[in-house]
Design an enzyme around this catalytic site. Structure first.
Site, PDB file in Angstrom:
ATOM      1  N   CYS A  88       0.464  -1.053   0.581  1.00 31.62           N
ATOM      2  CA  CYS A  88      -0.107  -0.233   0.055  1.00 31.62           C
ATOM      3  C   CYS A  88       0.776   1.172  -0.328  1.00 31.62           C
ATOM      4  O   CYS A  88       1.362   1.586  -1.084  1.00 31.62           O
ATOM      5  CB  CYS A  88      -0.929  -0.149   0.890  1.00 31.62           C
ATOM      6  SG  CYS A  88      -2.018   0.788   0.765  1.00 31.62           S
ATOM      7  N   HIS A 219      -3.104  -4.963  -0.185  1.00 29.01           N
ATOM      8  CA  HIS A 219      -3.050  -4.989   1.504  1.00 29.01           C
ATOM      9  C   HIS A 219      -3.011  -6.971   1.302  1.00 29.01           C
ATOM     10  O   HIS A 219      -4.015  -7.012   2.188  1.00 29.01           O
ATOM     11  CB  HIS A 219      -3.613  -5.247   2.583  1.00 29.01           C
ATOM     12  CG  HIS A 219      -3.476  -3.701   2.735  1.00 29.01           C
ATOM     13  ND1 HIS A 219      -2.660  -3.414   3.286  1.00 29.01           N
ATOM     14  CD2 HIS A 219      -3.932  -1.891   2.537  1.00 29.01           C
ATOM     15  CE1 HIS A 219      -2.691  -1.288   3.837  1.00 29.01           C
ATOM     16  NE2 HIS A 219      -3.576  -1.385   3.064  1.00 29.01           N
ATOM     17  N   GLU A 221      -1.694  -9.646   2.665  1.00 27.49           N
ATOM     18  CA  GLU A 221      -1.976  -9.558   4.213  1.00 27.49           C
ATOM     19  C   GLU A 221      -3.312  -9.853   4.549  1.00 27.49           C
ATOM     20  O   GLU A 221      -3.558 -10.828   5.174  1.00 27.49           O
ATOM     21  CB  GLU A 221      -1.046  -8.725   5.507  1.00 27.49           C
ATOM     22  CG  GLU A 221      -1.861  -6.968   5.931  1.00 27.49           C
ATOM     23  CD  GLU A 221      -1.095  -6.307   5.222  1.00 27.49           C
ATOM     24  OE1 GLU A 221      -1.478  -5.391   5.279  1.00 27.49           O
ATOM     25  OE2 GLU A 221      -1.646  -6.613   3.291  1.00 27.49           O
TER      26      GLU A 221
END
Length: 253
Positions: A88, A219, A221
């Site tokens: 990001c 993102h 993750e």
């Protein structure tokens, strides 16, 4: 992990767990060192903190504090072949650093940090300008799951094993399309975009230039699981292990 919230490591909990899941996928333990981005602003600080690392992750965040340190860390990682993943804001910093130090746009910035900057290589989406002018900040973020098309033969496509990837987003600023050709001509590859080609989702350096230097506006993750590592983090760990292996061979020679 080079960030500005490292005194509150839970702020990066999803990222650290994704890194550890990448280690599980490679049957290895990931040891995370927490580095304040402010301490990497100059070359000496970046070298002191980063030279011995196997890989670097630049996570997301908001605001200007710590940005120059992230740029310093990225410059060191890029020039010294250290595997690097930007998430990001991390991708945005990759674009700013490259624009300043390679493309030659010395005052490249983000309109988030400098609204009056002459060269905002990172800016809001064009359709959001009117909303921002009206201070209607609540509706200007890109949230949720978005698909990206990945350039054939790119590192991103290799990582995902596909020319398409879908990841979750949470951000307001984008790569400024006005500068894409200029920065791309100097070597940074915009390897993933929205299906209509208007929004940059992935940037990278070719593997012929750097072993693993890639950032995503998303993102990833958020979609990682202990038993199903996200490809971006798995790729970073694999590159880190390769760097570690090469370093050991160098030390033994």
């Amino acid at each position: 992990m080079v960030g500005k919230y490292i005194d509150l490591p839970d702020a990066y909990l999803s990222v650290t767990e994704a890194l550890r899941a990448g280690g599980i996928a490679e049957s290895t333990r990931v040891n995370i060192e927490w580095i304040k981005s402010d301490e990497c602003e100059n070359p000496e600080g970046a070298k002191a903190h980063l030279a011995e690392l196997d890989a670097i992750c630049i996570p997301g965040g908001f605001g200007i504090r710590g940005i120059e340190g992230k740029l310093g860390a990225l410059k060191f990682a890029r020039e010294n072949q250290i595997p690097t993943l930007g998430l990001c804001l991390g991708l945005q910093c990759m674009v700013i650093e490259y624009a300043r130090n390679v493309t030659g746009i010395e005052d490249a910035t983000s309109s988030e940090f400098d609204p009056e900057g002459k060269n905002p290589v990172i800016a809001t989406m064009a359709e959001q300008v009117d909303k921002l002018a009206a201070s209607d900040m609540g509706g200007t973020m890109r949230l949720g799951l978005y698909e990206a098309k990945l350039e054939k033969g790119s590192l991103a496509a290799e990582i995902y094993g596909s020319e398409s990837a879908s990841e979750r987003h949470r951000h307001r600023y984008e790569v400024n399309n006005h500068y894409r050709d200029q920065i791309g001509q100097s070597g940074l590859v915009f390897s993933g975009t929205s299906p209509d080609g208007q929004l940059v989702e992935y940037v990278e350096l070719p593997k012929s230039v750097h072993p693993y230097y890639i950032g995503t506006q998303a993102h990833p993750e958020f979609r990682s699981r202990p038993t199903r590592s996200n490809p971006m983090f798995h790729g970073l760990v694999k590159a880190a292990l390769e760097r570690q292996k090469q370093q050991k061979l160098f030390d033994e020679s």
